[in-house]
Design a protein around this motif. Structure first.
Motif, mmCIF file in Angstrom:
data_model
loop_
_atom_site.group_PDB
_atom_site.id
_atom_site.type_symbol
_atom_site.label_atom_id
_atom_site.label_comp_id
_atom_site.label_asym_id
_atom_site.label_seq_id
_atom_site.Cartn_x
_atom_site.Cartn_y
_atom_site.Cartn_z
ATOM 1 N N LEU A 5 0.919 -1.123 -0.222
ATOM 2 C CA LEU A 5 -0.148 -0.073 -0.158
ATOM 3 C C LEU A 5 1.106 1.383 0.113
ATOM 4 O O LEU A 5 1.897 1.195 0.839
ATOM 5 C CB LEU A 5 -0.902 -0.096 1.198
ATOM 6 C CG LEU A 5 -2.266 -1.139 1.453
ATOM 7 C CD1 LEU A 5 -2.754 -0.709 2.753
ATOM 8 C CD2 LEU A 5 -3.076 -0.833 0.208
ATOM 9 N N LEU A 6 0.691 2.097 -0.704
ATOM 10 C CA LEU A 6 0.953 3.646 -0.859
ATOM 11 C C LEU A 6 0.147 4.414 0.031
ATOM 12 O O LEU A 6 -1.144 4.546 -0.292
ATOM 13 C CB LEU A 6 1.097 4.198 -2.285
ATOM 14 C CG LEU A 6 1.726 5.586 -2.113
ATOM 15 C CD1 LEU A 6 3.154 5.702 -1.568
ATOM 16 C CD2 LEU A 6 1.594 6.152 -3.759
ATOM 17 N N LEU A 7 0.608 5.018 1.151
ATOM 18 C CA LEU A 7 -0.365 5.752 1.961
ATOM 19 C C LEU A 7 0.386 7.140 2.124
ATOM 20 O O LEU A 7 1.525 7.428 2.221
ATOM 21 C CB LEU A 7 -0.111 5.269 3.551
ATOM 22 C CG LEU A 7 -0.269 3.778 3.947
ATOM 23 C CD1 LEU A 7 -0.123 3.390 5.135
ATOM 24 C CD2 LEU A 7 -1.737 3.516 3.558
ATOM 25 N N SER A 9 -0.481 11.266 2.864
ATOM 26 C CA SER A 9 -1.140 12.299 3.678
ATOM 27 C C SER A 9 -0.742 13.861 3.294
ATOM 28 O O SER A 9 0.490 13.909 3.176
ATOM 29 C CB SER A 9 -0.986 12.470 4.981
ATOM 30 O OG SER A 9 -1.372 10.960 5.553
ATOM 31 N N ASN A 19 -6.200 12.162 3.136
ATOM 32 C CA ASN A 19 -5.324 11.074 3.200
ATOM 33 C C ASN A 19 -5.930 10.159 2.352
ATOM 34 O O ASN A 19 -7.159 10.176 1.914
ATOM 35 C CB ASN A 19 -5.457 10.472 4.508
ATOM 36 C CG ASN A 19 -4.928 11.171 5.744
ATOM 37 O OD1 ASN A 19 -3.706 11.460 5.716
ATOM 38 N ND2 ASN A 19 -5.992 11.742 6.269
ATOM 39 N N TYR A 20 -4.753 9.260 1.676
ATOM 40 C CA TYR A 20 -5.590 8.436 0.586
ATOM 41 C C TYR A 20 -4.488 7.153 0.501
ATOM 42 O O TYR A 20 -3.359 7.430 1.062
ATOM 43 C CB TYR A 20 -6.038 8.836 -0.803
ATOM 44 C CG TYR A 20 -4.677 9.445 -1.310
ATOM 45 C CD1 TYR A 20 -3.724 8.692 -2.428
ATOM 46 C CD2 TYR A 20 -4.465 10.749 -1.348
ATOM 47 C CE1 TYR A 20 -2.722 9.244 -3.036
ATOM 48 C CE2 TYR A 20 -3.280 11.374 -2.285
ATOM 49 C CZ TYR A 20 -2.425 10.441 -3.101
ATOM 50 O OH TYR A 20 -1.521 11.019 -3.843
ATOM 51 N N GLN A 21 -4.982 5.910 0.053
ATOM 52 C CA GLN A 21 -4.158 5.021 -0.089
ATOM 53 C C GLN A 21 -4.261 4.133 -1.335
ATOM 54 O O GLN A 21 -5.478 4.242 -1.964
ATOM 55 C CB GLN A 21 -4.278 3.891 1.158
ATOM 56 C CG GLN A 21 -5.616 3.153 1.101
ATOM 57 C CD GLN A 21 -5.752 2.205 2.576
ATOM 58 O OE1 GLN A 21 -4.943 2.797 3.459
ATOM 59 N NE2 GLN A 21 -6.855 1.413 2.365
ATOM 60 N N CYS A 30 5.551 0.552 -6.225
ATOM 61 C CA CYS A 30 4.944 1.548 -5.156
ATOM 62 C C CYS A 30 5.881 2.532 -5.088
ATOM 63 O O CYS A 30 5.351 3.869 -4.806
ATOM 64 C CB CYS A 30 4.526 0.888 -3.913
ATOM 65 S SG CYS A 30 4.000 1.803 -2.534
ATOM 66 N N ARG A 34 5.488 6.557 -5.153
ATOM 67 C CA ARG A 34 5.682 7.269 -3.991
ATOM 68 C C ARG A 34 6.426 8.628 -4.361
ATOM 69 O O ARG A 34 6.328 9.543 -4.117
ATOM 70 C CB ARG A 34 6.321 6.496 -2.808
ATOM 71 C CG ARG A 34 6.723 7.222 -1.599
ATOM 72 C CD ARG A 34 7.491 6.377 -0.699
ATOM 73 N NE ARG A 34 8.902 6.095 -1.014
ATOM 74 C CZ ARG A 34 9.706 7.143 -0.921
ATOM 75 N NH1 ARG A 34 9.467 8.196 -0.325
ATOM 76 N NH2 ARG A 34 11.125 6.868 -1.391
ATOM 77 N N ALA A 68 4.730 10.153 2.144
ATOM 78 C CA ALA A 68 3.997 9.161 1.391
ATOM 79 C C ALA A 68 5.105 8.117 1.865
ATOM 80 O O ALA A 68 6.170 7.998 1.803
ATOM 81 C CB ALA A 68 4.322 9.468 -0.198
ATOM 82 N N CYS A 70 5.464 3.308 1.527
ATOM 83 C CA CYS A 70 5.084 2.330 0.959
ATOM 84 C C CYS A 70 5.219 1.101 2.241
ATOM 85 O O CYS A 70 5.927 1.306 2.678
ATOM 86 C CB CYS A 70 5.806 1.823 -0.197
ATOM 87 S SG CYS A 70 5.663 2.648 -1.514
ATOM 88 N N GLN A 73 1.365 -5.166 3.050
ATOM 89 C CA GLN A 73 0.052 -5.490 3.744
ATOM 90 C C GLN A 73 0.333 -6.859 4.696
ATOM 91 O O GLN A 73 1.070 -7.668 4.321
ATOM 92 C CB GLN A 73 -1.179 -5.808 2.960
ATOM 93 C CG GLN A 73 -1.678 -4.622 2.368
ATOM 94 C CD GLN A 73 -2.938 -4.758 1.240
ATOM 95 O OE1 GLN A 73 -2.483 -5.579 0.356
ATOM 96 N NE2 GLN A 73 -4.181 -4.337 1.736
#
Length: 73
Positions: A5-7, A9, A19-21, A30, A34, A68, A70, A73
């Motif tokens: 996942l790329l998080l 904010s 915020n998104y992922q 990823c 990023r 940002a 990575c 999971q």
């Protein structure tokens, strides 16, 4: 199956955080995304600095903060 996942904010003064992922199949893809997000953020920050300096060079305007990362999971 997505494994990374790329998080992201975006924190901007006077506004709620955004915020998104995004899911990716590999750490490499990823990381590329990023880096692209951080490059866009830097471009935006530089554009804002220029605009702020032209408007009022002695006034401090807070610039957005972008994170940002990575993560597996």
């Amino acid at each position: 199956m997505f494994t990374v996942l790329l998080l992201v904010s975006w924190i901007t003064f006077g506004m709620p955080a955004s915020n998104y992922q995004v899911a990716f199949k590999s750490m490499e893809s990823c990381e590329k995304a990023r880096i692209a997000v951080l490059q866009d953020a830097e471009r935006l920050r530089n554009q804002m600095k220029t605009e702020y300096t032209e408007r009022a060079p002695t006034v401090f305007y807070p610039l957005p903060i972008i994170t940002a990362v990575c993560v597996k999971q």
